[in-house]
Design a protein around this motif. Sequence first.
Motif, PDB file in Angstrom:
ATOM      1  N   LYS A 225       0.730  -1.286  -0.063  1.00 47.53           N
ATOM      2  CA  LYS A 225       0.083  -0.010   0.150  1.00 47.53           C
ATOM      3  C   LYS A 225       1.010   1.197   0.131  1.00 47.53           C
ATOM      4  CE  LYS A 225      -3.759   2.291   2.440  1.00 47.53           C
ATOM      5  NZ  LYS A 225      -4.942   2.072   3.643  1.00 47.53           N
ATOM      6  N   LEU A 270      -7.032   5.391  -3.671  1.00 50.01           N
ATOM      7  CA  LEU A 270      -6.416   3.963  -3.605  1.00 50.01           C
ATOM      8  C   LEU A 270      -7.566   3.162  -3.857  1.00 50.01           C
ATOM      9  CD1 LEU A 270      -4.647   4.851  -0.251  1.00 50.01           C
ATOM     10  CD2 LEU A 270      -3.625   4.598  -2.351  1.00 50.01           C
ATOM     11  N   TYR A 275      -3.221  -4.307  -4.394  1.00 55.05           N
ATOM     12  CA  TYR A 275      -1.815  -4.415  -3.718  1.00 55.05           C
ATOM     13  C   TYR A 275      -1.816  -5.422  -2.487  1.00 55.05           C
ATOM     14  CZ  TYR A 275      -4.405  -1.397  -0.101  1.00 55.05           C
ATOM     15  OH  TYR A 275      -5.290  -0.924   0.642  1.00 55.05           O
TER      16      TYR A 275
END
Length: 322
Positions: A225, A270, A275
């Motif tokens: 992240k 995000l 991820y």
Amino acid sequence: MDRSRTRVGETEAETLRGTVRLAQQVEELGYHRFWVSEHHSVPGVVGSAPTVLAAAVAAATSRIRVGTGGVMLPNHQPLVVAEQFGVLESLFPGRIDMGLGRSVGFTNGIRKALGVEKDATEDFSEQVQELLGYFTGKQQNHPQVHARPGEGMHVPAYVLAIGEGAVLAASLGLPLVIAGIKGEAELLGLLERYRSAFRPSAWASSPYVVLAATVAVASTSDEAKRLLLPEAWSSAYSRTRGVFPPLLPVDEVLGLDMTEKERGIFEQSLQGQIYGTPTEVDAVLGGLVQRTGADEVLVTTNTYDRNDLLASYRQLAALAAQ
């Protein structure tokens, strides 16, 4: 795909050389393609001349396919684009891809400098057909005009699409590059329309889907992240100030005092990105590929530390090889 994002502390020339070096590195890792993008007068992005940069990348590599993700066709005359790709294919036969998009400059000033208006995107279908016609020698918009070089060459063409662009790619019989920007349900619906409406052509005999995604892989989820935070902050900054800043180191991003609006955009940036650890990414990305039936995945990941970026691509390559 690399967008040639600038980093704090490096010159624009160093950024472009970093793009070429990354191409060499991912070639060593076994990646199949390396694409570059087109952005005009965007602070923080210096990938403004994709065919020129593609030539540099192809000259510095030996096996990997090189292309554009993509050339924004409304900004150019189809004949010039055909000739540029004809030169690339002549110099690097069998290694060139022609990704085509329909975006124009994002401000009035940029569009004026490029000599286009917002409505230039409305002619995208005709522009693509004229461009492809220069390769086949069958374009009729300008009789007795031929692409030299270009005519008689087969340079694989891809349509970079959002929304209705998927149907356009189907009508032209071209491979589709698409991202699930608005969610998986809408993505699946667009892919169903693309496949059902696809018309076989000289460029593709059947539907072909390249799924674009941001992917970061590291030894822990938190580390993965962290790789995405510099670009997330850049997005938040651009949407509140109109300028993409150079990518900052992760620790500097974490130390920023963001406004409530900036924090909201930062967190939103995000969402939808993939991820995690290799196992986590394998499950999420693998599941997405299975549900969409994608033929390829086009990965676009931006972070400040180039070594961390390469490490992520290395672990992703290892997953693909399993």
